[in-house]
Design an enzyme around this catalytic site. Structure first.
Site, short mmCIF file in Angstrom:
data_model
loop_
_atom_site.label_atom_id
_atom_site.label_comp_id
_atom_site.label_asym_id
_atom_site.label_seq_id
_atom_site.Cartn_x
_atom_site.Cartn_y
_atom_site.Cartn_z
N TYR A 53 -14.22 23.84 10.39
CA TYR A 53 -14.11 24.84 11.39
C TYR A 53 -15.11 24.77 11.97
O TYR A 53 -16.33 24.66 11.51
CB TYR A 53 -14.03 25.92 11.01
CG TYR A 53 -12.53 26.51 11.25
CD1 TYR A 53 -11.84 26.18 12.59
CD2 TYR A 53 -11.91 26.63 10.04
CE1 TYR A 53 -10.85 26.90 12.71
CE2 TYR A 53 -10.48 27.19 10.53
CZ TYR A 53 -9.83 27.24 11.75
OH TYR A 53 -9.16 27.49 11.73
N GLU A 55 -15.18 26.36 15.62
CA GLU A 55 -14.81 26.24 17.30
C GLU A 55 -16.80 26.72 18.17
O GLU A 55 -17.19 27.36 17.62
CB GLU A 55 -14.48 27.76 16.78
CG GLU A 55 -12.94 28.00 16.21
CD GLU A 55 -12.13 29.29 16.09
OE1 GLU A 55 -13.25 30.06 14.99
OE2 GLU A 55 -11.42 29.64 15.48
N ASP A 198 -3.78 12.02 35.68
CA ASP A 198 -2.64 12.37 34.19
C ASP A 198 -2.59 10.59 34.11
O ASP A 198 -1.65 10.16 34.47
CB ASP A 198 -1.91 13.29 34.01
CG ASP A 198 -1.40 12.83 32.57
OD1 ASP A 198 -1.76 12.67 32.17
OD2 ASP A 198 -0.37 13.85 32.28
N THR A 224 -4.38 11.36 27.29
CA THR A 224 -4.07 11.11 26.32
C THR A 224 -5.09 9.90 24.93
O THR A 224 -5.40 9.27 26.16
CB THR A 224 -2.47 10.34 24.87
OG1 THR A 224 -2.42 9.27 26.32
CG2 THR A 224 -1.54 11.67 26.25
N LYS A 227 -2.80 6.59 23.10
CA LYS A 227 -1.75 5.23 24.25
C LYS A 227 -2.45 4.00 24.68
O LYS A 227 -2.62 3.38 23.59
CB LYS A 227 -0.70 6.13 25.46
CG LYS A 227 0.25 6.98 25.61
CD LYS A 227 0.18 7.51 26.48
CE LYS A 227 1.41 8.90 26.11
NZ LYS A 227 1.82 9.70 26.93
N ARG A 233 -3.77 10.07 18.23
CA ARG A 233 -3.31 11.47 18.80
C ARG A 233 -4.77 11.96 19.39
O ARG A 233 -4.90 13.05 18.29
CB ARG A 233 -2.19 11.76 18.33
CG ARG A 233 -1.23 10.78 17.59
CD ARG A 233 -0.06 11.57 17.09
NE ARG A 233 1.05 11.59 18.33
CZ ARG A 233 0.95 10.87 18.66
NH1 ARG A 233 1.02 9.11 18.16
NH2 ARG A 233 2.41 10.35 20.18
C1 LIG Z 1 2.33 11.32 27.03
C2 LIG Z 1 1.93 12.18 28.04
C3 LIG Z 1 1.50 12.80 28.30
C4 LIG Z 1 1.61 14.45 26.52
O1 LIG Z 1 1.28 13.50 25.31
P1 LIG Z 1 1.35 14.20 24.84
O2 LIG Z 1 0.04 13.88 23.57
O3 LIG Z 1 2.20 14.01 23.76
O4 LIG Z 1 1.41 15.40 24.56
C5 LIG Z 1 1.07 13.56 29.27
N1 LIG Z 1 0.72 13.49 30.56
C6 LIG Z 1 1.97 11.51 30.73
C7 LIG Z 1 1.68 11.59 32.22
C8 LIG Z 1 1.89 11.81 29.56
O5 LIG Z 1 2.69 10.19 29.63
#
Ligand SMILES: *Cc1c(COP(=O)(O)O)cnc(C)c1O
Length: 443
Positions: A53, A55, A198, A224, A227, A233
């Site tokens: 933990y 925080e 994003d 993220t 990807k 993740r």
């Molecule tokens: C995949 C994605 C997210 C969200 O990610 P999660 O891990 O699935 O919550 C946010 N923004 C964009 C543009 C994405 O492609």
């Protein structure tokens, strides 16, 4: 991977994981948001770091015993700042959607106006779609893409001037072209909005320099880590120099929004694995990998177009391709997805710009090359895969989606059963399996 203890302790989950590994090994994984994390990343994820933990932030924790957790998180932060040329990094967001919620929490008040790329045009739920928190807690304005598939900058500018949003999002989940960070920055700066990139899908491409970096243009970057970045993740929020110039407290606001604003204890095993993924992404091999992702997507796109398929925007600059199936009929995505799955190709049905059907029965199929490229596949394999995809979609050409909702269910059920028995598709699946054997996973 050694799962001896799991086999002894829980035979059921052990067996399920084995089946999932076999599925991943024997099929062509073409969902563009997916990838195969390295063994090193997984070893960090499956480590004792999950026991702690912590925080708070490095040097400022609520619990004792965080000396080495701090060490791992500091490494992740430094690597993240370097990778994205950012002034500040928070590596604790649990995933991409919470990271975006944390950005809202940091700079908006409930009821503020926000603006993002519309979901049916490739945008993400969290950028203001009505069923997600961005659309629920804020007054959400959505911009779109033009008929040619490119972002409609004129509309975005007009909407920004009229509505003066607090935040403008740039980034999407089904957009095959490079994002116009510079142009969106002009719009955001004119109306005084925070511009947030994003880059969930393309962060690996940005680190490798095969997609322009948003860092000089935007105030905040979210991404993220699972990807194209090929990590565990998870997610990160970065604040740029430009962001600190606009708002010297921005880094602090982001950190407070992550904890205690929205989250509790960080997932320290994920943080360690993010650090590993960022280390891997800093190597020359990763640059080659990212270049090959795009080369593969371009090779696949030309093969599909040469075989008569229509692609949104007429091609791709990235890892992602969107097939427009309205040449067969609006709403045909469901049949194509099913045929591809039967043929051993995992992809997803997706809306297309100005979707003539609906999000539940979309007219497109979205494909990506990051996972196949991780396996070592190149242009030659893409050509073969393009032929299989075209052939699989051809097998669905006779199906039609009925207007009537009840009839729809019935037709889809029958078509699915039919597709699963289709000999041509089963033959492709066999050939897919043979190809996959030549590109083993986790060897
Ligand atoms: C995949 C994605 C997210 C969200 O990610 P999660 O891990 O699935 O919550 C946010 N923004 C964009 C543009 C994405 O492609």
């Amino acid at each position: 991977m050694n799962r001896k203890k799991l086999k002894e302790t829980d035979r059921e989950i052990y067996t399920t994981i084995r089946k999932e590994l076999k599925r991943q090994e024997e099929g062509l994984e073409m969902i563009p948001s997916e990838n195969f994390a390295s063994k090193a990343v997984m070893e960090a994820m499956g480590s004792v770091m999950t026991n702690k933990y912590s925080e708070g932030y490095p040097g400022k924790r609520y619990y004792a015993g965080n000396e080495f957790i701090d060490e791992a998180e500091n490494l992740a932060i430094e690597r993240a700042k370097k990778a994205f040329n950012a002034a500040h990094a928070n590596v604790q967001p649990y995933s991409g959607s919470p990271a975006n919620a944390e950005v809202y929490l940091a700079v908006c008040k409930q009821g503020d106006t926000i603006m993002g790329h519309a979901l049916p045009d490739g945008g993400h739920l969290t950028h203001g779609w009505k069923t997600s928190f961005g659309g629920i807690f804020f007054k959400s304005i959505q911009y779109h893409v033009k008929a040619d598939g490119y972002i409609d900058l004129e509309e975005a500018r007009r909407l920004a001037r009229e509505n003066k949003p607090k935040i403008i999002w740039v980034g999407a989940s089904a957009y095959p072209r490079q994002f116009p960070f510079r142009e969106m920055a002009e719009i955001a700066d004119e109306v005084g909005a925070y511009l947030v990139a994003d880059v969930a899908h393309i962060s690996g491409l940005i680190i490798a320099g095969v997609h322009p970096s948003p860092s000089p243009y935007v105030h905040i970057i979210t991404t993220t880590t699972h990807k194209t970045l090929r990590g565990p993740r998870g997610a990160m929020i970065l604040v740029t120099e430009k962001g600190l110039k606009k708002d010297p407290e921005l880094a602090d606001k982001i950190d407070k929004a992550v904890f205690p604003g929205l989250q509790g204890g960080p997932h320290d095993h994920t943080t360690a694995a993010i650090a590993v993924a960022l280390h891997e992404a800093a190597q020359p091999e990763f640059t080659e990998y990212a270049k090959q992702i795009v080369a593969n997507a371009k090779a696949l796109a030309s093969e599909l177009m040469n075989n008569g398929l229509k692609l949104v925007s007429g091609g791709t600059d990235t890892h992602l391709i969107l097939i427009d199936l309205t040449t067969i009929e609006p709403g045909h995505g469901i049949f194509a997805q099913e045929a591809l799955e039967t043929a051993g190709i995992t992809a997803n049905k997706n809306t297309i710009p100005q979707e003539p059907s609906s999000p539940f029965y979309p007219s497109g199929v979205r494909l990506g090359t990051p996972a196949l490229t991780t396996r070592g596949m190149k242009e030659e394999e893409m050509k073969q895969i393009g032929k299989w995809i075209t052939a699989a979609i051809k097998e669905t050409e006779a199906y039609r989606l009925p207007e009537d909702k009840e009839q729809r269910q019935e037709t889809i059920k029958k078509a699915k059963a039919d597709i699963r028995r289709n000999k041509a598709l089963k033959q492709i699946r066999k050939e897919v399996r043979e190809l996959c054997k030549k590109f083993p996973l986790y060897k």
